[in-house]
Design an enzyme around this catalytic site. Sequence first.
Site, short mmCIF file in Angstrom:
data_model
loop_
_atom_site.label_atom_id
_atom_site.label_comp_id
_atom_site.label_asym_id
_atom_site.label_seq_id
_atom_site.Cartn_x
_atom_site.Cartn_y
_atom_site.Cartn_z
N ARG A 34 -97.61 -33.50 -67.27
CA ARG A 34 -98.64 -31.83 -67.15
C ARG A 34 -98.16 -30.58 -67.62
NH1 ARG A 34 -101.43 -34.12 -61.19
NH2 ARG A 34 -103.05 -34.42 -62.38
N LYS A 195 -114.08 -45.11 -55.86
CA LYS A 195 -114.59 -44.74 -55.02
C LYS A 195 -116.31 -43.61 -55.36
CE LYS A 195 -112.29 -42.79 -50.39
NZ LYS A 195 -111.74 -41.67 -50.28
N GLY A 371 -109.76 -34.41 -60.37
CA GLY A 371 -110.74 -33.56 -59.56
C GLY A 371 -111.12 -32.38 -60.21
P1 ADP Z 1 -109.46 -41.46 -61.79
O1 ADP Z 1 -107.50 -40.93 -60.75
O2 ADP Z 1 -109.24 -41.77 -62.94
O3 ADP Z 1 -109.94 -40.70 -61.24
P2 ADP Z 1 -110.14 -43.23 -59.29
O4 ADP Z 1 -108.73 -42.17 -58.54
O5 ADP Z 1 -110.82 -42.92 -58.96
O6 ADP Z 1 -109.80 -42.25 -61.20
O7 ADP Z 1 -109.98 -44.30 -58.68
C1 ADP Z 1 -108.20 -45.16 -59.95
C2 ADP Z 1 -108.88 -46.45 -58.39
O8 ADP Z 1 -110.15 -46.72 -58.60
C3 ADP Z 1 -107.32 -47.19 -59.02
O9 ADP Z 1 -105.91 -47.44 -58.37
C4 ADP Z 1 -107.98 -48.70 -59.31
O10 ADP Z 1 -107.15 -49.35 -58.95
C5 ADP Z 1 -109.55 -48.27 -58.31
N1 ADP Z 1 -110.20 -49.54 -58.90
C6 ADP Z 1 -111.15 -49.96 -60.43
N2 ADP Z 1 -111.41 -50.91 -60.08
C7 ADP Z 1 -111.60 -51.19 -58.70
C8 ADP Z 1 -111.57 -52.27 -57.90
N3 ADP Z 1 -112.88 -53.16 -58.76
N4 ADP Z 1 -111.42 -52.72 -56.80
C9 ADP Z 1 -110.24 -51.99 -56.33
N5 ADP Z 1 -109.95 -51.12 -57.17
C10 ADP Z 1 -110.64 -51.10 -57.92
#
Ligand code: ADP
Length: 398
Positions: A34, A195, A371
Amino acid sequence: MRTLGELQPKGKRVLVRVDYNVPLDEGRVQDDTRIRASVPTLERLLSGGAALVLMSHLGRPKGYDPAFSLAPVATALETLLQRPVRFVPSLPSSAATREAVAELAAGQVVLLENVRFEAGEKKNDPALAEAYARLGEAFVLDAFGSAHREHASVVGVARLLPSYAGTLMEKEVKALGRLLHHPEHPYWVVLGGAKVSDKIGVIESLLPKVDGMAIGGAMAFTFLEAAGGEVGASLVERDKLDLALRLMDRARALDKPLLLPSDVVAAREIREGAETRVVPADAVPAGWMGLDIGPATREAFASALTGTRTVFWNGPMGVFETPPFDAGTLAVAETLAALDAYTVVGGGDSVAAVNRLGLADRFSHVSTGGGASLEFLERGTLPGIEALGGLSPEEVVP
Ligand code: ADP
Ligand code: MG
């Protein structure tokens, strides 16, 4: 949106909101992506004869907390800019900070302390925005990753000074705008991560525009359970089951495939070396958690993406921080990198996975906003963009 082309920086003290929300490890910057991303804007302003006052947030401190100080960032930025960067440790709104920036000469750079140490920052307190506005004669917003926040250092101050988008902001808006307004088809979206609730908006707004969506990560289990599957101890948002059903109905009504995992890698604990099993995604045994997409799903997603011309990806396919649950995420990253398509990845964790594989330069665009990129795709604009005059029709379809 007003941009740097409209700013005459010579002899001006320019206040720049950057996104230096970087991971720290024992007082050192762990990943400077960043900080690097801000350099083109800073160099352009410096070579145009400006003095720079930089501000950012870092993490989620509750009030003043030295563990969230931006001091280590000043050191990292000095190396990248190859010129001195003075760090000002007082609160950004304080008289001490005002004095520290008063005598800046052209070419000098100061970095202020974490704006989240200010109680009024997240509330967009007008008095705080005024205190920020006194620190410069013009304002540049280059913190795309924060542009979805109605905070004092993002939108509050932008409304008080002549304000412009930095080059990173501009680049992000262009790259993501292409996904919204003129994507080449076939166009697919790959979503994962923790989520469903974080991604509902983007699913709803993109479903009509895409040719299909592939859903992995923990969020897939809310869909799988809603569809009547047994998901064992996998993460499910029980209060989002109805919503998941509604989204599946909507996809059916629009005749858009919404691909869910057919198999998953399951374990009883999230630990390297834990015993794992590949099980059907809708028949995860009691006590077992689906922690990654399985090999059949990896193949199904890869073949759905073959021949696509546009792909947006957000969110890892599994718990990629803990091998072997990183295999699905790595496979998706490799599939996208090999496509002859316009590929965009956004989201802190998905981007970290792409960087870890050294595949970043094989994507058309790697967004610095998680986000912010989702919210932009959902609404076509962001509070930070609006504070800079919003997007004209020409900017929407260049
Ligand atoms: P990003 O930062 O790329 O937008 P998110 O913050 O929405 O992604 O999600 C990332 C998190 O989701 C990671 O910490 C990962 O460990 C968790 N995750 C992904 N798949 C699973 C799963 N099947 N069970 C539990 N946690 C998960
Ligand atoms: Mg994340």
